[in-house]
Enzyme design. Structure first.
Site, PDB file in Angstrom:
ATOM      1  CG  ASP A  12      -1.806   1.191   1.340  1.00  0.00           C
ATOM      2  OD1 ASP A  12      -2.275   1.669   0.280  1.00  0.00           O
ATOM      3  OD2 ASP A  12      -2.030   1.676   2.458  1.00  0.00           O
ATOM      4  CG  ASP A  14      -1.616   7.792   3.179  1.00  0.00           C
ATOM      5  OD1 ASP A  14      -0.553   8.281   3.597  1.00  0.00           O
ATOM      6  OD2 ASP A  14      -2.728   8.216   3.521  1.00  0.00           O
TER       7      ASP A  14
END
Length: 223
Positions: A12, A14
């Site tokens: 991922d 963020d």
């Protein structure tokens, strides 16, 4: 563990590569205030890992204004939030890569394991460029082409497909509950960063604890 036992590692963005959550919060807070809605950082936790439009819906529901706008008006509101967010992104530099991530990526790539990025952010290319990481990933999912947001597994399955990886032989790394659910639903091994991510197969408190040898050991013990 040989390279053939592990097809890919998918990150991922963020909260894992960098932390722009506060920038998202400031941008949403600014838009919400213009709509007469108050949100705080506790509410912002609900927005982690989900798409821009889904985030907007939650904010409108919070202010009991979810029926006040047409779809096109909501799309304009989402665009306005993104413009606010992009202003904050200009502050990002290489120094904003989270602790341990550069070393982790280096160790994975040294073993010839492909790495991908599965972010729902349509600003991911701009973020990676600001962090000087734009050429690091073998494949980055285009969020604009993803039909179903996390916790649906589509984004992680797409990353695996494009990397030529079998989900059951791949690892996903996330910091949000919706993201971990997405990884698990795809059939991948889930690494969770943070607290309360109980569905994760392996969990650490922060990115500085993401040591490749420990992740591989946890992955191997599950096979």
């Amino acid at each position: 563990m040989s390279k053939t036992d592990l097809d890919a590692v998918v990150f991922d963005l963020d909260g894992i590569i960098t932390d722009t959550a506060h920038y998202h919060f400031l941008a949403w807070k600014q838009l919400a205030a213009e709509l007469g809605i108050r949100i705080d950082e506790i509410f912002n936790e609900k927005l982690k890992g989900i798409s821009r439009m889904d985030s907007l819906e939650l904010i409108l529901q919070e202010g009991n204004r979810h029926n006040d706008f047409t779809l096109s008006e909501k799309e304009e509101l989402a665009k306005k939030k993104n413009l606010n967010y992009c202003v904050y992104l200009k502050e990002l530099t290489r120094e904003d890569v989270l602790p341990g991530i550069v070393e982790l990526i280096s160790n994975i790539k040294a073993e010839g394991v492909p790495i991908g990025l599965a972010s729902v952010s349509k600003n991911a290319p701009a973020v990676l460029k600001a962090l000087d990481l734009e050429d690091v990933f073998d494949y980055c999912v285009d969020a604009a082409k993803i039909k179903k947001s996390k916790p649906d597994p589509e984004i992680f399955l797409t990353a695996c497909e494009q990397l030529g990886a079998r989900p059951q032989h791949s690892i996903g790394i996330e910091d949000a509950e919706a993201g971990v659910d997405s990884i698990k639903s795809s059939g991948m091994f889930a690494v969770g960063v943070g607290t309360g991510l109980y569905r994760a197969d392996y969990m650490v408190k922060n990115t500085s604890e993401l040591h490749w040898n420990k992740i591989k050991k946890a992955y191997s013990s599950k096979k």
